[in-house]
Design a protein around this motif. Sequence first.
Motif, PDB file in Angstrom:
ATOM      1  N   ALA A  52       1.721  16.719 -12.755  1.00 17.44           N
ATOM      2  CA  ALA A  52       3.019  16.075 -12.567  1.00 17.44           C
ATOM      3  C   ALA A  52       3.010  15.128 -11.376  1.00 17.44           C
ATOM      4  O   ALA A  52       3.784  14.164 -11.330  1.00 17.44           O
ATOM      5  CB  ALA A  52       4.118  17.132 -12.399  1.00 17.44           C
ATOM      6  N   ARG A 104      13.143  21.871  -6.850  1.00 13.65           N
ATOM      7  CA  ARG A 104      12.331  20.790  -7.401  1.00 13.65           C
ATOM      8  C   ARG A 104      11.568  21.258  -8.636  1.00 13.65           C
ATOM      9  O   ARG A 104      11.424  20.506  -9.624  1.00 13.65           O
ATOM     10  CB  ARG A 104      11.383  20.255  -6.331  1.00 13.65           C
ATOM     11  N   CYS A 105      11.090  22.474  -8.621  1.00 11.61           N
ATOM     12  CA  CYS A 105      10.412  23.019  -9.793  1.00 11.61           C
ATOM     13  C   CYS A 105      11.387  23.182 -10.959  1.00 11.61           C
ATOM     14  O   CYS A 105      11.012  22.964 -12.123  1.00 11.61           O
ATOM     15  CB  CYS A 105       9.751  24.352  -9.456  1.00 11.61           C
ATOM     16  N   LEU A 113      11.562  19.950 -12.687  1.00 13.63           N
ATOM     17  CA  LEU A 113      10.377  19.714 -13.514  1.00 13.63           C
ATOM     18  C   LEU A 113      10.433  20.522 -14.801  1.00 13.63           C
ATOM     19  O   LEU A 113      10.055  20.038 -15.878  1.00 13.63           O
ATOM     20  CB  LEU A 113       9.116  20.078 -12.728  1.00 13.63           C
ATOM     21  N   ASP A 169       8.263  18.973 -17.831  1.00 13.31           N
ATOM     22  CA  ASP A 169       6.979  18.725 -17.193  1.00 13.31           C
ATOM     23  C   ASP A 169       6.310  19.988 -16.655  1.00 13.31           C
ATOM     24  O   ASP A 169       5.208  19.915 -16.093  1.00 13.31           O
ATOM     25  CB  ASP A 169       7.149  17.728 -16.039  1.00 13.31           C
TER      26      ASP A 169
END
Length: 332
Positions: free
Chosen positions: A168, A288-289, A292, A297
């Motif tokens: 990523a 943030r994960c 994703l 992603d």
Amino acid sequence: MKAIEIRETGGLDVLDYVDRQQPELQGPDDILVKLCAAGVNPVDTKVRNNGPMLPAGLPAVLGCDGAGVVEAVGAEVTRFKPGDEVWFCYGGIGGPVGNYAEYIVINNHLAQAKPRSIGMTEAAAAPLVLLTAWEALHDRARLHEGQRVLVHAGAGGVGHVAIQLAKAAGARVCTTVSSAEKAEFAHALGAEYCINYKEEDLVESVMEWTGGEGVDIAFDTVGPDVFRQSIPAMAHYGDLVTILEPGPSLDLKEARLRNLRISLELMLTPMLRDLPRARVHQGEILRRCSHLIDRGDLRIHVSRTFPLAQAADAHQLIEQGHVTGKLALTMD
């Protein structure tokens, strides 16, 4: 409430399925979470075998990872309300606070909103490995686009998310695996090149993949032997990160000649040393994960689940090794 408790260290038989008093809010910043699932990690088996890592000691409820539904909030909590779904990594390394249970009380700042696109089982299995891989790659190794990254044990819990995080970020990824099936799994996650460590030489394979230059980053999730084997596979001025102790008899001559930057990663440090600012940073990593995950992603692979009462079966599988992805306990 039902919980898995240990009152002494030892084998699988010390995991007791017991009735414990349901925890209550202790402060105005607390939330009460009805747990739906808990991740199972190697550290759980180490605490069971070797003893708690915190002074709170025994008896202890295991389980660092959890996901569930907020059932009650303290008077000063504004981030969550009853009914909200959360995930977090907290507890499980000593004392009564752990996630092998039906309920847990934690400070609301330790929890984050669960990713919308995945279920509770995947969410519960994710935080510890996500924090470990993110801190190793981004915080320790300073990962950036275009780098070549070697992730050891790419089909494992930490490894399978490390491949995806590196991909990523725009990196090229190779990984080590133990079978053709695990190579197929790692390729599907974004690994460009897979090395079967049972059949192929690590350094020769890496040098073939990199045109003789070596990898910019190597991430060791296995232990001292793999750490040592990775040194000659590194590019000059590269970053070598390990989540385990490299060992007492370590010859770093070649690492020095290559000007390697060597880093140690332990995502439990904020809990072990009570570091609030580090916990805030880990919360940002989970946010943030989550982004994703929700944009497709990053995925969490849970290969097997077990009812809470069968935690011993999950521990046995972890200790046998070679688990693909993650394991989880469910409270339904």
